[in-house]
Design a protein around this motif. Sequence first.
Motif, PDB file in Angstrom:
ATOM      1  N   GLY A 104       0.770  -1.242   0.000  1.00  6.51           N
ATOM      2  CA  GLY A 104       0.000   0.000   0.000  1.00  6.51           C
ATOM      3  C   GLY A 104       0.798   1.286   0.000  1.00  6.51           C
ATOM      4  N   ARG A 105       2.047   1.239  -0.399  1.00  6.78           N
ATOM      5  CA  ARG A 105       2.846   2.453  -0.574  1.00  6.78           C
ATOM      6  C   ARG A 105       3.834   2.199  -1.704  1.00  6.78           C
TER       7      ARG A 105
ATOM      8  N   LEU B  42      -1.006  -1.510  -4.024  1.00  2.16           N
ATOM      9  CA  LEU B  42      -1.757  -2.769  -3.891  1.00  2.16           C
ATOM     10  C   LEU B  42      -2.069  -3.340  -5.274  1.00  2.16           C
TER      11      LEU B  42
ATOM     12  N   GLU C  36      -5.845  -7.851  -7.437  1.00  2.00           N
ATOM     13  CA  GLU C  36      -6.773  -6.992  -6.708  1.00  2.00           C
ATOM     14  C   GLU C  36      -7.954  -6.558  -7.571  1.00  2.00           C
TER      15      GLU C  36
ATOM     16  N   SER D 134       1.022  -2.990  10.057  1.00  2.00           N
ATOM     17  CA  SER D 134       0.565  -4.272   9.500  1.00  2.00           C
ATOM     18  C   SER D 134      -0.868  -4.574   9.896  1.00  2.00           C
TER      19      SER D 134
ATOM     20  N   HIS E 209      -3.247  -2.758   9.957  1.00  2.00           N
ATOM     21  CA  HIS E 209      -4.145  -2.095   9.005  1.00  2.00           C
ATOM     22  C   HIS E 209      -3.887  -2.585   7.577  1.00  2.00           C
ATOM     23  N   ASP E 210      -2.589  -2.617   7.188  1.00  2.00           N
ATOM     24  CA  ASP E 210      -2.228  -2.917   5.798  1.00  2.00           C
ATOM     25  C   ASP E 210      -2.654  -4.323   5.375  1.00  2.00           C
TER      26      ASP E 210
ATOM     27  N   PRO F 210      -5.030  -6.510   6.659  1.00  2.00           N
ATOM     28  CA  PRO F 210      -6.478  -6.684   6.437  1.00  2.00           C
ATOM     29  C   PRO F 210      -6.979  -5.940   5.183  1.00  2.00           C
ATOM     30  N   GLU F 211      -6.397  -4.785   4.902  1.00  2.00           N
ATOM     31  CA  GLU F 211      -6.806  -4.030   3.702  1.00  2.00           C
ATOM     32  C   GLU F 211      -6.524  -4.841   2.441  1.00  2.00           C
ATOM     33  N   TRP F 212      -5.327  -5.427   2.366  1.00  5.01           N
ATOM     34  CA  TRP F 212      -4.977  -6.214   1.167  1.00  5.01           C
ATOM     35  C   TRP F 212      -5.807  -7.491   1.089  1.00  5.01           C
TER      36      TRP F 212
ATOM     37  N   ALA G  61      -8.778  -7.998   2.172  1.00  6.25           N
ATOM     38  CA  ALA G  61     -10.136  -7.667   1.734  1.00  6.25           C
ATOM     39  C   ALA G  61     -10.164  -7.341   0.246  1.00  6.25           C
ATOM     40  N   LYS G  62      -9.149  -6.620  -0.219  1.00  6.12           N
ATOM     41  CA  LYS G  62      -9.141  -6.191  -1.625  1.00  6.12           C
ATOM     42  C   LYS G  62      -9.000  -7.377  -2.568  1.00  6.12           C
TER      43      LYS G  62
END
Lengths: 378, 76
Positions: free
Chosen positions: A192-193, A218, A235, B43, B45-46, B48-50, B52-53
Amino acid sequence: MKKIVIVGGGTGGTILANNLARRLATELASNQVRITMLSATDKHMYQPGLLYVAFGRMAAEDLYQDQRSLLEPGITFHVDPVKTFDLEHNRVETQAGVSHAYDYLVICTGSRPNPESVPGLAEHANHVYTLEAAQKTFAALQQFKGGRVAIVTGVPHKCPMVPLELTFMMHDYFKDRAMLDQVEFYYTYPIGRLHSLENVGKWAQREFDKLGINYETLFNAKEVDGAKQQVHSEEGSVLDYDLLITVPPHNGMSVILENELGAGGWIPTDPATLQMQGTENVFVLGDTTNIPISKAGSTAHYEAETLGENLSTLVRQGTMVRAYEGKVFCFIEAGKDRATYASFDYLHPPQPQSPTQMIHWFKLAYNKLYWNSVRGLL
Amino acid sequence: MSDSQRVDARNSFCPGPLMELIAAMKLAKVGDELEVLSTDKGSAHDIPEWIAKVGHELLGTREEDGVYYIQVRKSK
């Protein structure tokens, strides 16, 4: 006689062998120690030079030296790669059928690009991880008439600065050809970066925004549709491209997989002692480990120096004296004439500085100094 | 949970916990459960975000003595 067998003649193996040969010079001369290196090739490649080959700034002959010429005279060197690891009986057997017994074994066989693991990627993308691929990338850049250049990075990959370096260097390449108004850069990254190192990611984002380089995070490539010139991500997004550049996913070497030493070809390794997990006298260096650390020559270099000290004291005193603390130092080319660096370890993240021409010159100097570094002189 | 399904990314700045998980997911089979260990609070946050995506399953997260334990299942 204590027998040390080093499997692999890349950066880590070569630095380690020379380091040990110096530390144990007396024991080598009196036949109390033997250091044997088993390698797949008699040529040593300076792999970071491939990035420069892709921009016509280094030639193939700049990348290679004779492996034997890099090794201290007391080291026994065979071009005869290992086929079978018999860890239970402290032996390895080579492709030629020669059996080598060891007291200490070091495995540093490295990694290999595996673009084939993403359907369409090998056929339609350019990369810089083999000489042939780097030369093909240079040809593709020279022939490019304009459009979208997409950068797609696989996981895991060797040398984590390459996605950024390729992007910055392509920017300057097309700038020099007065083509920036015809080229759109679209950088993607798996997490994410913009870079795994948070501070490097923040720095890169500022640079990208300044240069007008677009980005998407991502993004993990699932497949490439060459006919439509599209990359589909895990994704769910679809990326159009005119020129596709990849930092391909990597695997460990097949001999590691065939001997069932580790999933993906990565050997479970203690991050501090560099011992293969579950063993006392087997050590692992560089890309071959499963340690969650950058797969890079710099990592192998610092690991090899630690292991050289520890193996020499194991031979002499029966004990190790140092822990590997995760030290890594990476240059980051920020274009054709500017560079910065990231220096970090297990506990201290890097604080990258603004790029300068002087650091770029130092990187160019290091491209030559490497041959002294791998001899263990730097 | 076996060691082979544990992704120990403590003290990893580069490539970092999420990149380690993505690599491990590529080697895992659909239905496998993996547990990531991370000392990076991002981590929590990151990852779970990935997850889910992409459409994998988040089984749980907890923090203990500065270590984040994140359990996931490969769903596709």
